[in-house]
Design a protein around this motif. Structure first.
Motif, PDB file in Angstrom:
ATOM      1  N   LYS A 161      38.350 -45.241  48.879  1.00  0.00           N
ATOM      2  CA  LYS A 161      39.440 -43.991  47.366  1.00  0.00           C
ATOM      3  C   LYS A 161      40.460 -44.767  46.754  1.00  0.00           C
ATOM      4  N   VAL A 162      40.896 -43.492  46.132  1.00  0.00           N
ATOM      5  CA  VAL A 162      41.127 -43.928  44.711  1.00  0.00           C
ATOM      6  C   VAL A 162      42.419 -42.866  44.866  1.00  0.00           C
ATOM      7  N   ILE A 163      42.877 -43.500  43.712  1.00  0.00           N
ATOM      8  CA  ILE A 163      44.867 -42.982  43.977  1.00  0.00           C
ATOM      9  C   ILE A 163      45.147 -43.463  42.431  1.00  0.00           C
ATOM     10  N   THR A 164      45.759 -42.451  41.471  1.00  0.00           N
ATOM     11  CA  THR A 164      45.916 -41.926  40.341  1.00  0.00           C
ATOM     12  C   THR A 164      47.902 -41.628  40.628  1.00  0.00           C
ATOM     13  N   PRO A 165      48.954 -41.996  40.182  1.00  0.00           N
ATOM     14  CA  PRO A 165      50.491 -41.791  40.022  1.00  0.00           C
ATOM     15  C   PRO A 165      50.517 -39.760  39.817  1.00  0.00           C
ATOM     16  N   LYS A 166      51.228 -38.962  40.702  1.00  0.00           N
ATOM     17  CA  LYS A 166      51.285 -37.804  41.275  1.00  0.00           C
ATOM     18  C   LYS A 166      52.394 -37.178  39.267  1.00  0.00           C
ATOM     19  N   LEU A 167      52.196 -36.169  39.322  1.00  0.00           N
ATOM     20  CA  LEU A 167      52.962 -36.013  38.627  1.00  0.00           C
ATOM     21  C   LEU A 167      53.963 -35.188  38.160  1.00  0.00           C
ATOM     22  N   ASN A 168      55.563 -36.032  37.765  1.00  0.00           N
ATOM     23  CA  ASN A 168      56.093 -36.217  37.600  1.00  0.00           C
ATOM     24  C   ASN A 168      57.213 -35.773  36.810  1.00  0.00           C
ATOM     25  N   GLY A 169      56.283 -35.531  35.406  1.00  0.00           N
ATOM     26  CA  GLY A 169      57.408 -34.670  34.214  1.00  0.00           C
ATOM     27  C   GLY A 169      57.746 -36.078  33.573  1.00  0.00           C
ATOM     28  N   SER A 170      56.928 -36.788  33.320  1.00  0.00           N
ATOM     29  CA  SER A 170      57.553 -37.870  32.427  1.00  0.00           C
ATOM     30  C   SER A 170      55.945 -38.080  31.966  1.00  0.00           C
ATOM     31  N   LEU A 171      54.831 -38.021  32.673  1.00  0.00           N
ATOM     32  CA  LEU A 171      53.605 -38.405  32.362  1.00  0.00           C
ATOM     33  C   LEU A 171      52.453 -37.309  32.100  1.00  0.00           C
ATOM     34  N   LEU A 172      51.187 -37.801  30.796  1.00  0.00           N
ATOM     35  CA  LEU A 172      50.593 -37.120  29.876  1.00  0.00           C
ATOM     36  C   LEU A 172      49.746 -36.409  31.719  1.00  0.00           C
ATOM     37  N   PRO A 173      50.236 -34.562  31.863  1.00  0.00           N
ATOM     38  CA  PRO A 173      48.507 -34.679  32.570  1.00  0.00           C
ATOM     39  C   PRO A 173      47.042 -34.529  31.804  1.00  0.00           C
ATOM     40  N   GLY A 174      46.212 -35.234  32.024  1.00  0.00           N
ATOM     41  CA  GLY A 174      45.187 -35.939  31.006  1.00  0.00           C
ATOM     42  C   GLY A 174      44.438 -34.795  31.830  1.00  0.00           C
ATOM     43  N   ILE A 175      43.226 -34.634  30.807  1.00  0.00           N
ATOM     44  CA  ILE A 175      42.106 -33.343  31.264  1.00  0.00           C
ATOM     45  C   ILE A 175      41.354 -34.779  31.763  1.00  0.00           C
ATOM     46  N   THR A 176      41.195 -35.516  30.975  1.00  0.00           N
ATOM     47  CA  THR A 176      40.271 -36.736  31.646  1.00  0.00           C
ATOM     48  C   THR A 176      40.582 -37.229  33.173  1.00  0.00           C
ATOM     49  N   ARG A 177      41.544 -36.946  33.339  1.00  0.00           N
ATOM     50  CA  ARG A 177      42.041 -37.411  34.740  1.00  0.00           C
ATOM     51  C   ARG A 177      41.676 -36.228  35.840  1.00  0.00           C
ATOM     52  N   GLN A 178      42.505 -35.431  35.645  1.00  0.00           N
ATOM     53  CA  GLN A 178      41.828 -33.597  35.995  1.00  0.00           C
ATOM     54  C   GLN A 178      40.862 -33.504  36.065  1.00  0.00           C
ATOM     55  N   SER A 179      39.665 -34.270  35.642  1.00  0.00           N
ATOM     56  CA  SER A 179      37.646 -34.045  35.706  1.00  0.00           C
ATOM     57  C   SER A 179      37.910 -34.828  36.509  1.00  0.00           C
ATOM     58  N   ILE A 180      38.688 -36.626  36.669  1.00  0.00           N
ATOM     59  CA  ILE A 180      38.066 -37.143  38.012  1.00  0.00           C
ATOM     60  C   ILE A 180      38.718 -36.960  38.837  1.00  0.00           C
ATOM     61  N   ILE A 181      39.425 -36.058  39.063  1.00  0.00           N
ATOM     62  CA  ILE A 181      40.117 -35.498  40.665  1.00  0.00           C
ATOM     63  C   ILE A 181      39.504 -34.941  41.095  1.00  0.00           C
ATOM     64  N   GLU A 182      38.689 -33.767  40.262  1.00  0.00           N
ATOM     65  CA  GLU A 182      37.931 -32.927  40.426  1.00  0.00           C
ATOM     66  C   GLU A 182      36.204 -33.609  41.021  1.00  0.00           C
ATOM     67  N   LEU A 183      35.952 -34.466  40.178  1.00  0.00           N
ATOM     68  CA  LEU A 183      34.849 -35.004  40.640  1.00  0.00           C
ATOM     69  C   LEU A 183      34.748 -35.485  41.631  1.00  0.00           C
ATOM     70  N   LEU A 184      35.786 -36.339  42.143  1.00  0.00           N
ATOM     71  CA  LEU A 184      35.447 -37.231  43.292  1.00  0.00           C
ATOM     72  C   LEU A 184      35.527 -36.577  44.884  1.00  0.00           C
ATOM     73  N   LYS A 185      36.592 -35.503  43.932  1.00  0.00           N
ATOM     74  CA  LYS A 185      36.870 -34.298  45.367  1.00  0.00           C
ATOM     75  C   LYS A 185      35.106 -33.595  45.675  1.00  0.00           C
ATOM     76  N   SER A 186      34.587 -33.232  44.775  1.00  0.00           N
ATOM     77  CA  SER A 186      33.020 -32.788  44.885  1.00  0.00           C
ATOM     78  C   SER A 186      32.751 -33.938  45.198  1.00  0.00           C
ATOM     79  N   TRP A 187      32.684 -35.189  45.040  1.00  0.00           N
ATOM     80  CA  TRP A 187      31.673 -35.778  45.931  1.00  0.00           C
ATOM     81  C   TRP A 187      32.200 -36.443  46.867  1.00  0.00           C
ATOM     82  N   GLY A 188      33.381 -35.524  47.396  1.00  0.00           N
ATOM     83  CA  GLY A 188      33.741 -35.887  48.674  1.00  0.00           C
ATOM     84  C   GLY A 188      34.416 -36.943  48.924  1.00  0.00           C
ATOM     85  N   GLU A 189      34.669 -37.795  48.506  1.00  0.00           N
ATOM     86  CA  GLU A 189      35.492 -39.135  48.237  1.00  0.00           C
ATOM     87  C   GLU A 189      37.031 -38.676  48.279  1.00  0.00           C
TER      88      GLU A 189
END
Ligand SMILES: Cc1ncc(COP(=O)(O)O)c(C=O)c1O
Length: 355
Positions: free
Chosen positions: A245-273
């Motif tokens: 299981k992988v966790i990352t801080p949720k976007l709350n307005g004070s952190l940068l919505p990283g493009i790598t971050r988004q890609s990792i989330i999409e990749l993990l979901k595509s693997w069914g993780e």
């Protein structure tokens, strides 16, 4: 809008550097892209011309009130010899979001993308050939009114410059030793933390220098209100693995919505993780690290893609994560993302673009 091309003459084009000895951000390619904004005409004059210094009045607004935003992305030589880009449109979408937050004018993404592609075609010889090295691309927008009264500028300059850079990080090294910063904060909710604004980076310099002076690779930022919730690590987003299981801080307005971050989330979901965006309490996290429940930590960003974190230093104590070794989740994600970027694996997501 027509792009004006004013290329270097052959004698103006500079000799290429030794691509095996590149330092970050010291050298720039032959050309730059610019366009200007005025309230009467909007964005105009998209132009590619030889790289040159800017001429600005000392009163220019950006120099006093930091009305400035930027982006960072990379072009690299793929295994098929083409020049590749990773999700470039997303960088310009984020830049327009930063513009809104900083009271600056949005621009037409197609014009910026077209300018970038033409610039890359012209300066293709500057893209380092070896894997890991890349051509770092820096779009920026600055407030150009020469007025020191505090107000939003009426005129702006948008530009793109490019710099060949060496490999940032080699997977296989020991993870980073990170200082959990409790005194200084990078950004607060309601502030400009989610914008890629230069001012955020100025605010982070002192803490990062102090962490480095103490022998740490970088600072881990906690939230600005309670100093309790994990936000980012240095200039990267942060992830934690609990087994698979992988966790990352949720976007709350004070952190940068990283493009790598988004890609990792999409990749993990595509693997069914299982991947969750949630609030991460530093005390719970440290207890989980010490008990071996949290098995991996890594930063994510364009520069390094993935930077494994070996240890968190919190309240005077080092908390090694899984014996500081680089874990399987970091390695798997790093390989999957770089294989897509370099054209070694099929890009099922449509993330890559070749020039
Ligand atoms: C503060 C901050 N957080 C996160 C990131 C990672 O964002 P990205 O993955 O889009 O490079 C960056 C780098 O751009 C950054 O400067």
């Amino acid at each position: 809008m027509k792009l004006t091309l004013d290329p270097c003459t052959p004698s103006q084009c500079r000799p290429l550097p030794d691509f095996t000895r590149l330092e970050f951000g010291k050298l720039y390619t032959d050309h730059m892209f610019t366009m200007e904004y005025s309230p009467e005409l909007g964005w105009q004059n998209p132009t590619i011309s030889p790289f040159k210094n800017l001429s600005l009045s000392p009163a220019t607004l950006v120099l006093h009130y930091a009305q400035e935003i930027f982006e960072g992305l990379k072009a690299y030589t793929r295994v098929d010899g083409d020049v590749g880009l990773f999700r470039p449109r997303d960088n310009f979408i984020r830049m327009n979001n930063s513009a809104k937050r900083m009271n600056m004018p949005e621009f037409d993404i197609e014009i910026a993308l077209n300018g970038l592609f033409k610039l890359l075609k012209l300066d293709k010889r500057w893209v380092p050939p070896q894997e890991g090295a890349s051509l770092y691309i820096r779009p920026a927008m600055i407030a150009t009114d020469a007025v020191i009264g505090l107000k939003p500028s009426t005129s702006y300059l948008f530009y793109i410059i490019m710099s060949p850079v060496g490999p940032y990080f080699k997977i296989g090294e020991k993870g980073l030793n990170i200082f959990v910063e409790e005194q200084y904060v990078r950004a607060v909710r309601g502030g400009i933390g989610e914008a890629k604004a230069g001012a955020n980076y100025a605010a982070s310099l002192l803490a990062a220098s102090e962490a480095k002076k103490k022998g740490f690779a970088d600072a881990l930022w906690l939230d600005g209100v309670e100093r309790r919730y994990v936000e980012e690590v240095g200039t990267m987003n942060i992830f934690f693995a609990y087994g698979s299981k992988v966790i990352t801080p949720k976007l709350n307005g004070s952190l940068l919505p990283g493009i790598t971050r988004q890609s990792i989330i999409e990749l993990l979901k595509s693997w069914g993780e299982t991947v969750a965006e949630e609030s991460i309490d530093i005390n719970t996290l440290i207890a989980d690290i010490d008990a071996g429940r949290c098995t991996e930590c890594f930063g994510s960003g364009t520069a390094a893609v993935i930077s494994p974190v070996g240890s968190l230093h919190y309240k005077g104590i080092d908390h090694p994560i899984s014996g500081e070794a680089i874990g399987p989740v970091s390695q798997k994600i790093f390989k999957a993302l770089t294989d897509i970027q370099y054209g070694k694996a099929k890009d099922a997501f449509g993330w890559t673009r070749t020039i």
